[in-house]
Design a protein around this motif. Sequence first.
Motif, PDB file in Angstrom:
ATOM      1  N   PHE A  37       4.989   0.556   0.561  1.00  0.00           N
ATOM      2  CA  PHE A  37       4.815   0.185   1.964  1.00  0.00           C
ATOM      3  C   PHE A  37       4.004  -1.096   2.008  1.00  0.00           C
ATOM      4  O   PHE A  37       3.411  -1.511   1.018  1.00  0.00           O
ATOM      5  CB  PHE A  37       4.103   1.302   2.719  1.00  0.00           C
ATOM      6  CG  PHE A  37       4.854   2.587   2.707  1.00  0.00           C
ATOM      7  CD1 PHE A  37       4.714   3.469   1.634  1.00  0.00           C
ATOM      8  CD2 PHE A  37       5.718   2.927   3.730  1.00  0.00           C
ATOM      9  CE1 PHE A  37       5.424   4.652   1.591  1.00  0.00           C
ATOM     10  CE2 PHE A  37       6.429   4.120   3.695  1.00  0.00           C
ATOM     11  CZ  PHE A  37       6.283   4.981   2.626  1.00  0.00           C
ATOM     12  N   GLY A  38       3.941  -1.691   3.197  1.00  0.00           N
ATOM     13  CA  GLY A  38       3.126  -2.886   3.305  1.00  0.00           C
ATOM     14  C   GLY A  38       3.537  -3.713   4.498  1.00  0.00           C
ATOM     15  O   GLY A  38       4.384  -3.303   5.298  1.00  0.00           O
ATOM     16  N   ALA A  59       0.850  -1.191   0.000  1.00  0.00           N
ATOM     17  CA  ALA A  59       0.000   0.000   0.000  1.00  0.00           C
ATOM     18  C   ALA A  59       0.888   1.246   0.000  1.00  0.00           C
ATOM     19  O   ALA A  59       2.112   1.138  -0.085  1.00  0.00           O
ATOM     20  CB  ALA A  59      -0.919  -0.003   1.226  1.00  0.00           C
ATOM     21  N   GLY A  60       0.235   2.418   0.098  1.00  0.00           N
ATOM     22  CA  GLY A  60       0.951   3.670   0.287  1.00  0.00           C
ATOM     23  C   GLY A  60       1.501   4.288  -0.987  1.00  0.00           C
ATOM     24  O   GLY A  60       1.335   3.740  -2.081  1.00  0.00           O
TER      25      GLY A  60
END
Lengths: 653, 172
Positions: free
Chosen positions: A416-417, A410-411
């Motif tokens: 990110f994650g 994500a992000g």
Amino acid sequence: MLLRHRAILRLWLVLLLAVPASAGALQNIAAVLPSIICLLLCDELPDDSTAPALQNRGGTTTLAVNQAAAPINFTNNGGGILSDCTVSPPLPAGLSVSVSANGATCRISGTPTETVAAASYTITATNASGSDQATIMIEVLAGFPVSGRALFERVPTRTGPTQLDYDAIVAMPIRRATVQLLDSNGAVIDTTQSDDNGDYAFSVNPNQAVRVRVLAELLSETGPQQYEVVVVDNTDADSLYSLTEGSATLASARAVRDLTAGSGWDLSADAYTMPRASAPFALLDSVYEAMQDFMQVDANIDFPFLQINWSVNNRTTFGDESIGEIGTSFYSADNIFILGAADSDTDEFDDHVVIHEWGHYFEDNTSRSDSIGGPHGADDRLDMRVAFGEGFGNALSGIITDDPLYIDTAGPGQAFGFPLDVDNNSVTNPGWYNESSVQAILYDLYDSEDDGPDTVSLGLAPLYQILIDEQKNTPVFTSIFSFISALKADNAGQASAINQLVNDQSINGTNIDEQGSAETNSAGVANVLPIYTPLTVDGAAVNVCTIANFNNGGDINKLSNTRYLTFTTPSLNEYTVTATRTSSNYGVTDPDIFVFEKGVLRILSISPDANTESATAALNAGPHVMGMQEFNVVGQSGSNTTACFDVTVSTAP
Amino acid sequence: MKQLSLLLTTCLLISACDLTVSDDRTAGEYLSGVMDPRHGKPGAPVVIEYSVPKQFQIGNSATVELRFQSATAAGLAMVSLHTGDGLNLLQDASFEFTLNQQQQPLSVAIEAVTNGRHYLNILVREFDENGKALLGRSFSVPIQVGQPQEKPQTKQKVAEDGERRIIEMISK
């Protein structure tokens, strides 16, 4: 006789017409007819004073059976008007050679009616000044082959840090997708399916302009293993995604047509700047991977219709799904919704996420899930039906990919994650109510690696067998108890090893039965055990209590928000079920009752009546399970949230 | 409320369907909502309540009120904020709070750059007491700048020829 002037030729025409008709006169007229026509139409009179000089045609001319051939003209450098064209050997059936309309060359035309292997044909052109020959290679195929490979760009995930890895994009085949051949007007003229390498092939009129289009669709409508999966844009009237060539081109001009769905990512811009064409096919591929694993263990499995909804607008906002505000990736009623908003949260390349949601679809359609859904987290103490459903989805994502590391990115930049190891046996709050315990058990049952308490390596087939049989038909609620007890019965030789796995998660595996009768793990609180309380028809009331100790506020799917009871009806008859509050430490209660027979809802009694609930309905003879839920627990959390009820089932008067 | 909840409960029991908890309450000039994605894919057990101006104008600033609540009993939550092109963030983009199952408020100052429906994107990542990374979760708070655009007329799902509409994407 050389005729050069129109006026003179007109005079001849008049004279010829004035001559009484005879065979000879008519022949003379026929002989000069081309000249007459040209006289009327051409600037100069035709000239057969030079012999023809035909040019050979190179290569092989490929035609298709029953497809009208575009006229094949031979270049005549001699320039003279021709009087005759012949061919040897005879042309393929349906084709013929003739002098062109302007008399300048020889022409092959017609519609071949049978296939013929490539062969050489000699054309002889003749005029008054001489003759010449040229050759041509012709083959007639059943159709002109147009083929290629359909690929999509998959962006892999990585850890350290957890993110999508745009430096490692890989082209993968679009497997078993519907491939269409369109004409220049966009009409579908043929349909096929790509194979597991992404390859497809058509046979077409070589002279037709065509383009290839690959649908984001898996479709098998005949024979065993039928399925239909589509990937649509839920923000554009559920339109079906596809990949296509830019324009139609002549079939014969481009026999090999490879198509690639690009990711849309621009490495120099570090952003998506182009259409994200590969996303729908990445989703299709993840689902196909799951389906294929099950098709390999069951030659007769069918998959009901599934719609996957994805859009670049799908984001983590709750609101109008038609503009993409879907909240999260989730499954609901034969629909999977997947996030796609870049720099916020995208899931099209997070294959574990996709397969987790597909697992819910699988349970819903092929197996059975009594899960009531709702909020859930890794360490939650959940309703056991929810714990099994969520744990199964997580474990399945590791099973299908053969990778226990569930990754969700994500992000900004999808950089990110977090990873989630479904093979991790160190669980917080382990037990039959914890999805993390369920996923660890299920994954260890499958995998071939022995680690910690895991010495079991069953593979997928034995698990699948339970899912479609005993789990699907269990008379009690679906849970780790119904699953493991059946698995042990079916795999007696592995019982001891299975016990070890289950015991390690603080579940009594050694004496497990489908009702968890011997279970002793109460999560450390009262009013959790026994898991099922037996009830006798027309017998005394039994008292059961619900709690909200493990609620997070606003939920109703936590451990002991619902208490389970069992009863057996002696005959087909009308029965009345009743729950009446006997005590609570938070005020007014609202009990609700649900009665099931082998997963089928028979009584749904959810009136808003305070402190009591009652319903009468016909029930078959046999075992039933009841869920007695305290609705007002939705607003409760923490300890001191106990509500108790007397429950009865009696034959209706 | 029981009627809505009855529907939800029924929905829950019949299938593992979407339990969307998004309750937009309009109070004066503010729009409030709750974002609880925990029914869907796995992630950090975080719920966010938000309150945003119902709409504001280009060049103006506004404050988005957020309240985080996690079911994780201990540890640390790290929050990062970012906006799309239509909004500017007028403060630090990072924030962290202790995980103790209590509500954590946060006020976020933003500036409107272009008209339209924009989103404040929030990324939450949780860590246990030993600093070990746990799960994460993302959210998008909707923010309206200028008048809402009229929603285009809904297209029929089926084209004139009776077939499903098809989106064509061109091969590389």
